[in-house]
Design an enzyme around this catalytic site. Structure first.
Site, PDB file in Angstrom:
ATOM      1  N   ASP A 233       0.982  -1.217  -0.011  1.00  0.00           N
ATOM      2  CA  ASP A 233       0.057  -0.167   0.118  1.00  0.00           C
ATOM      3  C   ASP A 233       0.933   1.324   0.003  1.00  0.00           C
ATOM      4  O   ASP A 233       2.157   0.977  -0.215  1.00  0.00           O
ATOM      5  CB  ASP A 233      -0.936  -0.178   1.189  1.00  0.00           C
ATOM      6  CG  ASP A 233      -2.238   0.660   0.970  1.00  0.00           C
ATOM      7  OD1 ASP A 233      -2.312   1.886   0.533  1.00  0.00           O
ATOM      8  OD2 ASP A 233      -3.348  -0.255   1.001  1.00  0.00           O
TER       9      ASP A 233
ATOM     10  N   HIS B 248       1.819   1.999  -3.277  1.00  0.00           N
ATOM     11  CA  HIS B 248       0.968   2.706  -3.873  1.00  0.00           C
ATOM     12  C   HIS B 248       1.437   4.191  -3.950  1.00  0.00           C
ATOM     13  O   HIS B 248       0.834   5.216  -4.201  1.00  0.00           O
ATOM     14  CB  HIS B 248      -0.443   3.029  -3.075  1.00  0.00           C
ATOM     15  CG  HIS B 248      -1.047   1.380  -3.392  1.00  0.00           C
ATOM     16  ND1 HIS B 248      -2.396   1.462  -2.557  1.00  0.00           N
ATOM     17  CD2 HIS B 248      -0.668   0.144  -3.754  1.00  0.00           C
ATOM     18  CE1 HIS B 248      -2.769   0.322  -2.953  1.00  0.00           C
ATOM     19  NE2 HIS B 248      -1.931  -0.436  -3.709  1.00  0.00           N
TER      20      HIS B 248
END
Length: 426
Positions: free
Chosen positions: A235, A258
């Site tokens: 993430d 991310h």
């Protein structure tokens, strides 16, 4: 432009955090420390998986106010009950051994510390005044049972591995964090804290993906530095959550993440979110969904059409610089959206974001995209132009795979005068 001012500031105070530079203070002291220790408490683990939390707590009280707590190298410690270390003052925690949290998911769901924000919880809390954690040890969250449980029940409370809470000065240096059930690091209600030389890694060994394993989430904190670290996760590599101010991030290698992210923000209607004065420099981003990202929710919570819940919150993002990013197979080099969590972009125009974005700078980006977005390298989409101002991009040298043709840059409802990229509308 503001980018030039930031660059000059960083050069002039290379050994200072942005917050400290702005206030003409120095970094919190980093290891090796020169201060003497009034007491040293060296622990021996109980062994056989027995809970060492009570002994760690007792040692922290005994060696508080100028002492040092040592978990020696080559020793395996187990934490099987909640541990609150937020009372520390002028203490060194030398974590040279291995700390593992028990895998009793039922127990931890009922006994972990609830942190309120985004339904987060944690096994333990570390904070206080001038607390320094170091030693080269390993902190293991025993995450696999949590990854498997989350696949069955997405409402499960998964603990964060390493939480700094209510810290005033201090540092975390030379530690390995592995197998976090959820986010790896969360720092909240803190100021003037330095992370330096952390190695973060976590991956599921089953078909159930390790989700939401952010490297860092910063919340309601000021003067935070994150530097010289390697992150393998699934993430955000670093995320600046509500009320993150005066943040300096540099020299990171991120893989599978991310990106370096502002947000998400504006999720809760009754709250006013601020992210201001953030400088991210010299970032290597590999096999990620994004290089640099700004994500805020639309202005009406009722307009949401996905399973994500939120929107309607107000606030602003100001003076954010992403500088010198080296990208290898990222989906978007740059993504700025005022429509986070929304499948239908037209609804975001009907309910414009209440988060104002000002002085956002993307500079010196190099590398390649993955082709997941085909030829699109960057997307900058505002809900209305008045809510985005002084958005700048310069020296963007990122290419998409040749089979998709000329690289594209999507710019929608934004003044393109400072976007030195060949913008097209979506």
């Amino acid at each position: 432009m503001l980018f030039k001012a930031w660059s000059s500031l960083v050069v002039a105070v290379a050994s200072l955090s942005v917050a400290s530079a702005l206030r003409h203070h120095h970094y919190p002291q980093r290891p090796p420390y020169t201060r003497g220790h009034g007491k040293t408490c060296t622990l021996t683990p109980k062994g056989h998986g027995a809970d060492d939390a009570p002994n760690i707590l007792a040692a922290a009280h005994k060696c508080n106010n100028g002492g040092k707590v040592v978990l020696p190298a080559g020793k395996n410690f187990t934490i099987g009950s909640p541990l609150d270390l937020t009372f520390l003052k002028n203490v060194d925690l030398e974590f040279a051994g291995r700390i593992t949290f028990t895998n009793d998911t039922d127990f931890w769901q009922n006994n972990s510390y609830y942190l309120t924000y985004q339904n987060a919880s944690t096994f333990w809390l570390i904070g206080g005044e001038n607390t320094n954690i170091y030693g080269g040890g390993v902190i293991d969250g025993n995450g696999q049972p949590w990854y498997d449980l989350y696949a069955k029940n997405p409402l499960v409370l998964r603990p964060i591995l390493f939480v700094i809470y209510g810290a005033r000065g201090g540092s975390a240096k030379d530690l390995s964090l592995i197998n976090s059930p959820q986010w790896f690091n969360f720092i909240a209600n803190s100021s003037d804290f330095v992370y330096d030389g952390l190695h973060i890694a976590g991956k599921s060994v089953s078909s159930n993906v390790a989700k939401n394993t952010d490297g860092w989430d910063i919340y309601r904190s000021d003067g935070i530095t994150i530097t010289n670290s390697v992150i393998y996760n699934g993430d955000d590599c670093v995320s600046f959550k509500p009320n993150s101010t005066n943040i300096y991030v540099s020299n990171l290698y991120c893989n599978g993440s991310h990106g370096i992210s502002v947000g998400s923000l504006g999720q809760y209607p009754a709250e006013y979110d601020i992210v201001e004065n953030v400088y991210s420099y010299n970032i290597s981003m590999n096999y990620a969904s994004d290089g640099a990202r700004v994500k805020v929710w639309p202005g009406n919570a009722a307009a949401m059409s996905t399973d994500l819940q939120g929107g309607g919150g107000a606030g602003y993002v100001k003076n954010i610089t992403f500088d010198t990013f080296y990208l290898n197979s990222v989906d978007y080099a740059i993504e700025l959206t005022q429509c986070y969590g929304q499948n239908n972009a037209s609804l975001c125009v009907q309910a414009p974001s209440k988060m104002k974005l000002t002085d956002i700078n993307f500079n010196n980006f190099y590398g390649t995209t993955s082709g997941v977005r085909k030829a699109v390298v960057a997307t900058i989409i505002c809900s209305v132009e008045s809510m985005c101002s002084n958005i700048e991009a310069s020296n963007i040298n990122v290419t998409s795979p040749a089979k998709y043709g000329t690289s594209q840059y999507i710019c929608t409802r934004v003044d393109t005068s400072d976007l030195h990229i060949p913008c097209t509308s979506s």
